[in-house]
Design an enzyme around this catalytic site. Structure first.
Site, PDB file in Angstrom:
ATOM      1  N   CYS A   1       2.271 -17.521 -61.059  1.00 35.72           N
ATOM      2  CA  CYS A   1       1.151 -18.120 -60.349  1.00 35.72           C
ATOM      3  C   CYS A   1       0.950 -17.475 -59.072  1.00 35.72           C
ATOM      4  CB  CYS A   1       1.290 -19.356 -60.272  1.00 35.72           C
ATOM      5  SG  CYS A   1      -0.368 -20.114 -59.420  1.00 35.72           S
TER       6      CYS A   1
ATOM      7  N   ASP B   1      -6.811 -18.847 -61.880  1.00 37.57           N
ATOM      8  CA  ASP B   1      -6.702 -17.613 -62.534  1.00 37.57           C
ATOM      9  C   ASP B   1      -7.287 -17.257 -63.593  1.00 37.57           C
ATOM     10  OD1 ASP B   1      -4.812 -15.440 -63.999  1.00 37.57           O
ATOM     11  OD2 ASP B   1      -3.430 -16.278 -62.324  1.00 37.57           O
TER      12      ASP B   1
ATOM     13  N   CYS C   1      -5.294 -23.915 -63.223  1.00 40.08           N
ATOM     14  CA  CYS C   1      -5.413 -22.729 -62.039  1.00 40.08           C
ATOM     15  C   CYS C   1      -6.643 -22.108 -62.241  1.00 40.08           C
ATOM     16  CB  CYS C   1      -3.971 -22.014 -61.928  1.00 40.08           C
ATOM     17  SG  CYS C   1      -4.128 -20.794 -60.579  1.00 40.08           S
TER      18      CYS C   1
ATOM     19  N   ARG D   1      -6.605 -15.670 -66.014  1.00 37.66           N
ATOM     20  CA  ARG D   1      -5.632 -15.753 -67.333  1.00 37.66           C
ATOM     21  C   ARG D   1      -5.507 -16.995 -67.792  1.00 37.66           C
ATOM     22  NH1 ARG D   1      -1.107 -12.295 -64.296  1.00 37.66           N
ATOM     23  NH2 ARG D   1      -1.891 -14.029 -62.991  1.00 37.66           N
TER      24      ARG D   1
ATOM     25  N   HIS E   1       0.831 -22.619 -64.438  1.00 39.45           N
ATOM     26  CA  HIS E   1       1.373 -21.108 -64.963  1.00 39.45           C
ATOM     27  C   HIS E   1       2.441 -20.346 -64.425  1.00 39.45           C
ATOM     28  CE1 HIS E   1      -1.003 -17.945 -62.936  1.00 39.45           C
ATOM     29  NE2 HIS E   1      -1.523 -19.098 -62.638  1.00 39.45           N
TER      30      HIS E   1
HETATM   31 CO    CO Z   1      -2.130 -19.673 -60.550  1.00 34.37          CO
END
Ligand code: CO
Length: 209
Positions: A103, A46, A44, A48, A100
């Site tokens: 999300c 993201d 992803c 993180r 994750h």
């Molecule tokens: Co995500």
């Protein structure tokens, strides 16, 4: 969280390089020579989710494709190019699809909550939710529903990998990389291996046949 300034990012870069060179004077010469990563990571976008940090891997070990909600889209020329290059040229030994918990893309798919293009991008995951609605809606909290859909999404994306002509060709030739489905828990930093029985999916009938 306090964010660094652009100047601080560049200063950090210089000090990181200096540290590396102190312990391994030849580090960057070797790094620049070639890449032969054993892993392709589909993750992803993201912020993180930098898998290298969670797995203590170095530059040169993981080839990366990331998009919102770690999707394997059969019409995404960007993803397909990455997959083709990773398999045909880099000859990666493993492909890791890693989602994750928590999300935002999954949440958008579940709740139709964003305003914008993300809704279009995550529509296949919304379809997945509608297929699995009974199971997901039976969970008691919103967090559990989002996290279960994140797991189901990883499974679906791994199955999608087996629908790509690129992977099917290597399966026929007997040199396909191993495929792994993982979910990372941001609250603990730990990765859950979904233990997918991928060997059973290798001969899934392609959608186009
Ligand atoms: Co995500």
């Amino acid at each position: 969280m306090i964010h660094l300034t652009i100047e601080e990012l560049l200063e950090n870069n210089r000090s990181w390089v200096a540290e590396k060179l102190t312990s391994e004077p030849d580090y960057f010469n070797q790094l620049a020579a070639e890449q032969k990563p054993p892993y392709l990571y589909v993750g992803c976008s993201d912020s993180r989710m930098p898998l290298t940090l969670y797995t203590k891997t170095e530059p040169g070990e993981i080839f990366v494709h990331r998009n919102i909600a770690n999707q394997v889209s059969l019409t995404d020329i960007n993803f397909l190019s990455v997959l083709d290059y990773a398999i045909s040229h880099l000859r990666v030994q493993h492909i890791i699809v890693c989602g994750h918990y928590g999300c935002g893309g999954i949440q958008a798919a579940l709740e139709g909550s964003t305003t914008g293009l993300v809704d279009n991008w995550v529509n296949p995951i919304r379809e997945l939710y509608l297929q699995k609605k009974l199971e997901i809606d039976s969970l008691s909290t919103r967090e559990e529903r989002i996290n279960r859909l994140a797991e189901l999404n990883v499974i679906a994306q791994v199955k999608n990998l087996y629908q790509t002509s690129i992977l099917r060709k290597c399966l026929r030739e007997g040199n396909a990389p191993q495929i792994h489905g993982w979910v990372l828990n941001l609250k603990t930093g730990l990765i859950k291996d979904m233990q997918l029985k991928t060997s059973e999916w290798e001969w899934l009938k392609p959608k186009f046949q």
